[in-house]
Every structure is written in structure tokens, then in C-alpha cells.
Design an enzyme around this catalytic site. Structure first.
Site, PDB file in Angstrom:
ATOM      1  N   SER A   5      -7.264   6.698  22.245  1.00 50.17           N
ATOM      2  CA  SER A   5      -5.880   6.582  21.772  1.00 50.17           C
ATOM      3  C   SER A   5      -5.437   7.889  21.110  1.00 50.17           C
ATOM      4  O   SER A   5      -6.264   8.732  20.754  1.00 50.17           O
ATOM      5  CB  SER A   5      -5.784   5.430  20.764  1.00 50.17           C
ATOM      6  OG  SER A   5      -6.553   5.713  19.606  1.00 50.17           O
ATOM      7  N   HIS A  15     -11.218  10.671  21.778  1.00 47.79           N
ATOM      8  CA  HIS A  15     -10.605   9.374  21.460  1.00 47.79           C
ATOM      9  C   HIS A  15      -9.785   8.904  22.644  1.00 47.79           C
ATOM     10  O   HIS A  15      -9.088   9.710  23.275  1.00 47.79           O
ATOM     11  CB  HIS A  15      -9.685   9.473  20.246  1.00 47.79           C
ATOM     12  CG  HIS A  15     -10.396   9.955  19.022  1.00 47.79           C
ATOM     13  ND1 HIS A  15     -11.270   9.165  18.324  1.00 47.79           N
ATOM     14  CD2 HIS A  15     -10.402  11.170  18.416  1.00 47.79           C
ATOM     15  CE1 HIS A  15     -11.775   9.866  17.325  1.00 47.79           C
ATOM     16  NE2 HIS A  15     -11.276  11.083  17.365  1.00 47.79           N
ATOM     17  N   ASN A  70     -17.228   9.929  20.741  1.00 51.21           N
ATOM     18  CA  ASN A  70     -16.145   9.066  20.281  1.00 51.21           C
ATOM     19  C   ASN A  70     -16.740   8.278  19.129  1.00 51.21           C
ATOM     20  O   ASN A  70     -17.490   7.322  19.339  1.00 51.21           O
ATOM     21  CB  ASN A  70     -15.620   8.139  21.374  1.00 51.21           C
ATOM     22  CG  ASN A  70     -14.411   7.350  20.872  1.00 51.21           C
ATOM     23  OD1 ASN A  70     -14.188   7.226  19.666  1.00 51.21           O
ATOM     24  ND2 ASN A  70     -13.628   6.826  21.801  1.00 51.21           N
ATOM     25  N   ALA A  73     -14.072   4.443  14.268  1.00 50.95           N
ATOM     26  CA  ALA A  73     -13.490   4.577  12.919  1.00 50.95           C
ATOM     27  C   ALA A  73     -14.287   5.524  12.022  1.00 50.95           C
ATOM     28  O   ALA A  73     -13.750   6.031  11.030  1.00 50.95           O
ATOM     29  CB  ALA A  73     -13.383   3.199  12.267  1.00 50.95           C
ATOM     30  N   ARG A  85     -10.752  -5.462  23.293  1.00 52.56           N
ATOM     31  CA  ARG A  85     -10.143  -4.903  22.092  1.00 52.56           C
ATOM     32  C   ARG A  85      -8.771  -4.317  22.400  1.00 52.56           C
ATOM     33  O   ARG A  85      -8.677  -3.371  23.182  1.00 52.56           O
ATOM     34  CB  ARG A  85     -11.071  -3.775  21.619  1.00 52.56           C
ATOM     35  CG  ARG A  85     -10.923  -3.407  20.196  1.00 52.56           C
ATOM     36  CD  ARG A  85     -11.855  -2.269  19.867  1.00 52.56           C
ATOM     37  NE  ARG A  85     -11.418  -1.655  18.637  1.00 52.56           N
ATOM     38  CZ  ARG A  85     -11.844  -0.503  18.192  1.00 52.56           C
ATOM     39  NH1 ARG A  85     -12.747   0.174  18.881  1.00 52.56           N
ATOM     40  NH2 ARG A  85     -11.371  -0.011  17.081  1.00 52.56           N
ATOM     41  N   GLU A 110     -14.951  16.159  20.240  1.00 48.95           N
ATOM     42  CA  GLU A 110     -14.484  14.901  19.646  1.00 48.95           C
ATOM     43  C   GLU A 110     -13.544  14.243  20.650  1.00 48.95           C
ATOM     44  O   GLU A 110     -12.613  14.882  21.144  1.00 48.95           O
ATOM     45  CB  GLU A 110     -13.736  15.215  18.342  1.00 48.95           C
ATOM     46  CG  GLU A 110     -13.140  13.985  17.686  1.00 48.95           C
ATOM     47  CD  GLU A 110     -12.249  14.334  16.481  1.00 48.95           C
ATOM     48  OE1 GLU A 110     -12.075  15.531  16.173  1.00 48.95           O
ATOM     49  OE2 GLU A 110     -11.713  13.383  15.885  1.00 48.95           O
ATOM     50  N   ASP A 169     -21.846  15.600   8.608  1.00 46.10           N
ATOM     51  CA  ASP A 169     -22.867  16.563   8.200  1.00 46.10           C
ATOM     52  C   ASP A 169     -23.945  16.721   9.267  1.00 46.10           C
ATOM     53  O   ASP A 169     -24.495  17.814   9.442  1.00 46.10           O
ATOM     54  CB  ASP A 169     -23.498  16.129   6.865  1.00 46.10           C
ATOM     55  CG  ASP A 169     -22.595  16.432   5.668  1.00 46.10           C
ATOM     56  OD1 ASP A 169     -21.542  17.072   5.858  1.00 46.10           O
ATOM     57  OD2 ASP A 169     -22.942  16.021   4.547  1.00 46.10           O
ATOM     58  N   TYR A 217      -6.122   0.517  23.844  1.00 52.02           N
ATOM     59  CA  TYR A 217      -7.357   1.097  24.391  1.00 52.02           C
ATOM     60  C   TYR A 217      -7.517   0.925  25.899  1.00 52.02           C
ATOM     61  O   TYR A 217      -8.476   1.431  26.465  1.00 52.02           O
ATOM     62  CB  TYR A 217      -8.569   0.484  23.667  1.00 52.02           C
ATOM     63  CG  TYR A 217      -8.605   0.812  22.193  1.00 52.02           C
ATOM     64  CD1 TYR A 217      -8.727   2.131  21.763  1.00 52.02           C
ATOM     65  CD2 TYR A 217      -8.497  -0.182  21.231  1.00 52.02           C
ATOM     66  CE1 TYR A 217      -8.749   2.442  20.416  1.00 52.02           C
ATOM     67  CE2 TYR A 217      -8.520   0.116  19.882  1.00 52.02           C
ATOM     68  CZ  TYR A 217      -8.646   1.426  19.481  1.00 52.02           C
ATOM     69  OH  TYR A 217      -8.666   1.746  18.145  1.00 52.02           O
ATOM     70  N   ARG A 270      -0.772   6.877  15.402  1.00 50.89           N
ATOM     71  CA  ARG A 270      -1.113   5.537  14.911  1.00 50.89           C
ATOM     72  C   ARG A 270      -1.039   5.475  13.376  1.00 50.89           C
ATOM     73  O   ARG A 270      -0.340   6.273  12.774  1.00 50.89           O
ATOM     74  CB  ARG A 270      -2.491   5.153  15.472  1.00 50.89           C
ATOM     75  CG  ARG A 270      -2.495   5.115  17.009  1.00 50.89           C
ATOM     76  CD  ARG A 270      -3.829   4.688  17.546  1.00 50.89           C
ATOM     77  NE  ARG A 270      -4.153   3.325  17.117  1.00 50.89           N
ATOM     78  CZ  ARG A 270      -5.393   2.818  17.172  1.00 50.89           C
ATOM     79  NH1 ARG A 270      -6.394   3.559  17.627  1.00 50.89           N
ATOM     80  NH2 ARG A 270      -5.607   1.581  16.788  1.00 50.89           N
ATOM     81  N   PRO A 301     -18.901   2.802  16.492  1.00 52.94           N
ATOM     82  CA  PRO A 301     -18.685   1.387  16.245  1.00 52.94           C
ATOM     83  C   PRO A 301     -17.494   0.791  16.987  1.00 52.94           C
ATOM     84  O   PRO A 301     -16.449   1.431  17.103  1.00 52.94           O
ATOM     85  CB  PRO A 301     -18.454   1.317  14.724  1.00 52.94           C
ATOM     86  CG  PRO A 301     -18.252   2.707  14.272  1.00 52.94           C
ATOM     87  CD  PRO A 301     -18.917   3.594  15.263  1.00 52.94           C
ATOM     88  N   ASN A 302     -17.712  -0.408  17.457  1.00 51.40           N
ATOM     89  CA  ASN A 302     -16.696  -1.252  18.120  1.00 51.40           C
ATOM     90  C   ASN A 302     -16.330  -0.804  19.538  1.00 51.40           C
ATOM     91  O   ASN A 302     -15.542  -1.487  20.208  1.00 51.40           O
ATOM     92  CB  ASN A 302     -15.416  -1.369  17.255  1.00 51.40           C
ATOM     93  CG  ASN A 302     -15.701  -2.059  15.943  1.00 51.40           C
ATOM     94  OD1 ASN A 302     -16.274  -3.149  15.935  1.00 51.40           O
ATOM     95  ND2 ASN A 302     -15.356  -1.440  14.828  1.00 51.40           N
TER      96      ASN A 302
HETATM   97  C1  DQA Z   1     -10.833   5.541  18.632  1.00 51.82           C
HETATM   98  C2  DQA Z   1      -9.767   5.715  17.538  1.00 51.82           C
HETATM   99  C3  DQA Z   1     -10.288   5.257  16.181  1.00 51.82           C
HETATM  100  O1  DQA Z   1      -9.278   5.387  15.190  1.00 51.82           O
HETATM  101  C4  DQA Z   1     -10.703   3.807  16.242  1.00 51.82           C
HETATM  102  O2  DQA Z   1     -11.245   3.396  15.012  1.00 51.82           O
HETATM  103  C5  DQA Z   1     -11.637   3.523  17.364  1.00 51.82           C
HETATM  104  C6  DQA Z   1     -11.366   4.120  18.667  1.00 51.82           C
HETATM  105  C7  DQA Z   1     -10.271   5.873  20.031  1.00 51.82           C
HETATM  106  O3  DQA Z   1     -11.060   6.065  20.949  1.00 51.82           O
HETATM  107  O4  DQA Z   1      -9.040   5.896  20.204  1.00 51.82           O
HETATM  108  O5  DQA Z   1     -12.584   2.746  17.232  1.00 51.82           O
HETATM  109  O6  DQA Z   1     -11.894   6.446  18.373  1.00 51.82           O
END
Ligand code: DQA
Length: 150
Positions: A104, A102, A76, A79, A17, A100, A89, A22, A109, A9-10
């Protein structure tokens, strides 16, 4: 060699953003970086983005059943990383390496970002390296998939 990159998401809002956190690259830019890195290894990158947890779970199920063949998964989860237990799961069902990822440094944070519910079912985590992380995740995914093949 086929690698599936899952974006949560996002992440389609990257570019709009919080650029201080980011960066200014869009999701398409990051996918292009990952695609190029995969190509350099002779691998194919498939990218899937969903804002919803259910759609991400379904995308993971397709890897598990072989409907979307993949030698490794990079995720990625946005949240959902911090509370997405159904995604956690689903990832647990994978029998291919899962990284995994990210942009950031989530540990530097807000406290709610320090916990990852998916970390325990992933092979490893790359965080805080911005767009470089996408390239490094491809390198790691290819290396782990090759090791697994033996
Ligand atoms: C994120 C870090 C998450 O905490 C955040 O909610 C994101 C982006 C990152 O790529 O740094 O949406 O996954």
C-alpha cells in the site's frame, strides 16, 4: 545471485486482509511473482515470513553472519516498519543492499504509517504499487547487488 525476501507480521493474512487496501493476492501469490521475477534474472529467491520482530531480527543476523548467504534483502516489515527499532538496528548491520517494500501507499494512509523507522537504513523504498512492487523490488535488488559486485 541470491535474494532474501523477508515478510513481517500479518502478511500471511493477505487474501483475508482488507482487499481494498492490500488486494486479493495471498502471500504465496506474491512470493510466486517475486520468485519468477528473480528467475528471469537468473537469481534465486529465498522467502522467510515471521510475525515476530525477534525472529525477523534473527533472520537478518543470519545474513550478516553469512549463515544465510544473500546478495540483497527485500523486506516488507508490515507494521514493524513504523516502530520496530530492534529490526531497524539489525538491518543497519547489513552490508548488502536492502529494499523496503510495501503493497500500500503508506504515505496516503493513517498518520502513524507515514513514518518508517527502517527507511534510513534501507537503500530505497517501493510502496503503493501492490503486487507490481514485488517484481520491481526484485529488479532493483538485482541491479543494486550487481552494482555492488562491480
Ligand atoms: C504494509 C503497510 C503497513 O503499514 C502495514 O502495517 C502492513 C502492510 C504494506 O505492505 O502496505 O502490515 O507493510
Amino acid at each position: 545471485m541470491r535474494i532474501l525476501l523477508l515478510s513481517g507480521p500479518n502478511l500471511a493474512m493477505l487474501g483475508h486482509r482488507d482487499p481494498a487496501v492490500y488486494g486479493t493476492r495471498t502471500l504465496d501469490d506474491l512470493v510466486a511473482i517475486a520468485t519468477e521475477a528473480a528467475r528471469a534474472h537468473g537469481a534465486e529467491l529465498v522467502h522467510v515470513h515471521h510475525d515476530g520482530e525477534g525472529e525477523l531480527v534473527a533472520a537478518v543476523h543470519r545474513v550478516v553472519t553469512g549463515a544465510t548467504p544473500a546478495d540483497a534483502v527485500i523486506i516488507n516489515a508490515g507494521a514493524l516498519t513504523h516502530y520496530g527499532l530492534s529490526l531497524r538496528d539489525a538491518l543497519e548491520l547489513l552490508d548488502v543492499p536492502c529494499i523496503e517494500l510495501h503493497l500500500s501507499n503508506t504515505q496516503a494512509r493513517e498518520p502513524f504509517r507515514h513514518a518508517s523507522v527502517i527507511a534510513g537504513v534501507c537503500s530505497g523504498t517501493i510502496a503503493g504499487l501492490g503486487a507490481h512492487g514485488y517484481r520491481l523490488a526484485i529488479d532493483a535488488a538485482v541491479a543494486l547487488a550487481e552494482e555492488r559486485r562491480g
